[in-house]
Design an enzyme around this catalytic site. Sequence first.
Site, PDB file in Angstrom:
ATOM      1  N   GLU A   1       5.138   7.937   7.439  1.00 15.45           N
ATOM      2  CA  GLU A   1       5.209   6.787   6.529  1.00 15.45           C
ATOM      3  C   GLU A   1       5.559   7.284   5.139  1.00 15.45           C
ATOM      4  O   GLU A   1       5.037   8.303   4.683  1.00 15.45           O
ATOM      5  CB  GLU A   1       3.860   6.043   6.392  1.00 15.45           C
ATOM      6  CG  GLU A   1       3.464   5.182   7.544  1.00 15.45           C
ATOM      7  CD  GLU A   1       2.114   4.478   7.324  1.00 15.45           C
ATOM      8  OE1 GLU A   1       1.765   4.164   6.167  1.00 15.45           O
ATOM      9  OE2 GLU A   1       1.422   4.265   8.324  1.00 15.45           O
TER      10      GLU A   1
ATOM     11  N   GLU B   1      -4.232   7.721   9.622  1.00 12.52           N
ATOM     12  CA  GLU B   1      -5.021   7.872   8.388  1.00 12.52           C
ATOM     13  C   GLU B   1      -6.519   7.673   8.611  1.00 12.52           C
ATOM     14  O   GLU B   1      -7.127   6.757   8.038  1.00 12.52           O
ATOM     15  CB  GLU B   1      -4.539   6.886   7.327  1.00 12.52           C
ATOM     16  CG  GLU B   1      -3.082   7.046   6.945  1.00 12.52           C
ATOM     17  CD  GLU B   1      -2.681   6.204   5.738  1.00 12.52           C
ATOM     18  OE1 GLU B   1      -3.497   5.378   5.271  1.00 12.52           O
ATOM     19  OE2 GLU B   1      -1.557   6.379   5.241  1.00 12.52           O
TER      20      GLU B   1
HETATM   21  C1  BGP Z   1      -0.845   3.167   4.624  1.00  9.98           C
HETATM   22  C2  BGP Z   1      -1.215   2.470   5.907  1.00  9.98           C
HETATM   23  C3  BGP Z   1      -0.376   1.282   6.232  1.00  9.98           C
HETATM   24  C4  BGP Z   1       0.191   0.504   5.064  1.00  9.98           C
HETATM   25  C5  BGP Z   1       0.576   1.378   3.887  1.00  9.98           C
HETATM   26  C6  BGP Z   1       0.891   0.643   2.599  1.00  9.98           C
HETATM   27  O1  BGP Z   1      -1.964   3.759   4.076  1.00  9.98           O
HETATM   28  O2  BGP Z   1      -1.146   3.356   7.000  1.00  9.98           O
HETATM   29  O3  BGP Z   1      -1.111   0.527   7.138  1.00  9.98           O
HETATM   30  O4  BGP Z   1      -0.534  -0.610   4.794  1.00  9.98           O
HETATM   31  O5  BGP Z   1      -0.403   2.334   3.605  1.00  9.98           O
HETATM   32  O6  BGP Z   1      -0.266   0.362   1.878  1.00  9.98           O
HETATM   33  P1  BGP Z   1      -0.696  -1.082   1.419  1.00  9.98           P
HETATM   34  O7  BGP Z   1      -0.402  -1.964   2.578  1.00  9.98           O
HETATM   35  O8  BGP Z   1      -2.141  -1.003   1.127  1.00  9.98           O
HETATM   36  O9  BGP Z   1       0.110  -1.395   0.221  1.00  9.98           O
END
Ligand code: BGP
Length: 462
Positions: free
Chosen positions: A367, A168
């Site tokens: 993800e 990302e």
């Molecule tokens: C994505 C990232 C992760 C993870 C996930 C969940 O954008 O790649 O690192 O953190 O989001 O988001 P958050 O942890 O902000 O709830």
Amino acid sequence: MTVKYKFPEGFWWGSAASATQMEGAAKEDGKGLNIWDYWYEKEPTRFFDGVGPEVTSDFYHQYKEDIKLMKEIGHNSFRFSISWARLIPGGIGQVNKKAVEFYNNVINELLSNEIEPFINLFHFDMPLELQQKGGWESREVVDAYAEYSKICFELFGDRVKRWFTFNEPVVPVEGGYLYDFHYPNVVDFNRAVQVAYGTMIANAKAIKEFKALQLEDAKIGIVLNLTPSYPRSSNPADLKAANIVDLFFNRSFLDPAVRGEYPSELVEIIKREGLVPEMLEGDKQLLKENTIDFLGVNYYQPRRVKAKECMPNPAAPLMPDNFFDYYEMPGRKMNVYRGWEIYEKGIYDIAINLKENYGNIEWYISENGMGVQDEERFIVDGRVEDNYRIDFVKDHLTWLHKSIEEGCNVKGYHMWTFIDNWSWSNAYKNRYGFIQLDLKTQKRVIKKSGYWIKQVSENNGF
Ligand code: BGP
């Protein structure tokens, strides 16, 4: 389990995680500081409940047990990231032997459990010294990254066949240079564009190093959060707003990564607004010649937009949002804990876009996931009964399956994440894992969704 949705043979079932979010041992065995260690030291109140990244889920010490648990829930693949500041403290120079040993152990442990390791080289965690040199705005840092990537390919490329340059990359741009949710907390569109550009030059340089090594059967990609942009209506002003959002947040990385060039419409806007970054001779060719082999797509939520309602404040800094407004669609389904809309069909729309406009490139869901607060309230007989997570995954997989039936080149589905982990500014507020982590005792307990995904993986469908 009767299988209604069968996935192609060899489908990747697993999860993703990142160094800063799971390793812990932030100051152990010679690891250098990264921007998260530093920002937390400076401003602990910016993190939920004041919890920082020092311990997290302690994967650094507990990787063996964790990999056993991955095996137990049916993982055949797992993506993790290397901490640049652990491998090369300070980002440039001497390689840390303890770090090499750790990553070798993790890779070997995964392989001996028949879990394929996917390695990502950068997940938001710039070594502090390199941030102080200008981060992705600096060519010295871009070159240091290319060197670091080469070292990783040489150290681990004999066993690791799936590589990613970045996770990302738009997020550090948004968080660090526009919207104040990552260090260095700058608000400056010009610098944001320079950072975005520097990142993609770094991506191309790493790919160049990778290709030169000609590692057997190995592929390199990038992980992008392709958040589809949906206009409020078919009014031309709404369509225009949605197109700009797509250019800013998706195509700014997707096009150079896959096609080796920036979209001309984006270039025009950047020129018109006086945001052109510093470019060097040879950059264009570098980008053109070093595109990815395959793509990881992180999908959480759609972006709904409409034409701007009001004139932007002329005294406020120029922002991407000067060109559009966010739109709250009535009746949308929400993950209230994270404030993100749940829109399963988005996964299918991404798939069709990649098929029709990006040569049907090989890709997978790198993800997808659902963070839920206070999950302890769902514990029955010692186990988190996370039926909402099972439903969430089912609904997304159904759309993914449909896209595969229509010829989309999808290779797998990875969940965010394996075990409840530390999340950037939210720390341990929302829990994402197949496995519950007790923060006080570090005890790990498989949730209902963990047993469910095991069956899905074993049956290659559900
Ligand atoms: C994505 C990232 C992760 C993870 C996930 C969940 O954008 O790649 O690192 O953190 O989001 O988001 P958050 O942890 O902000 O709830």
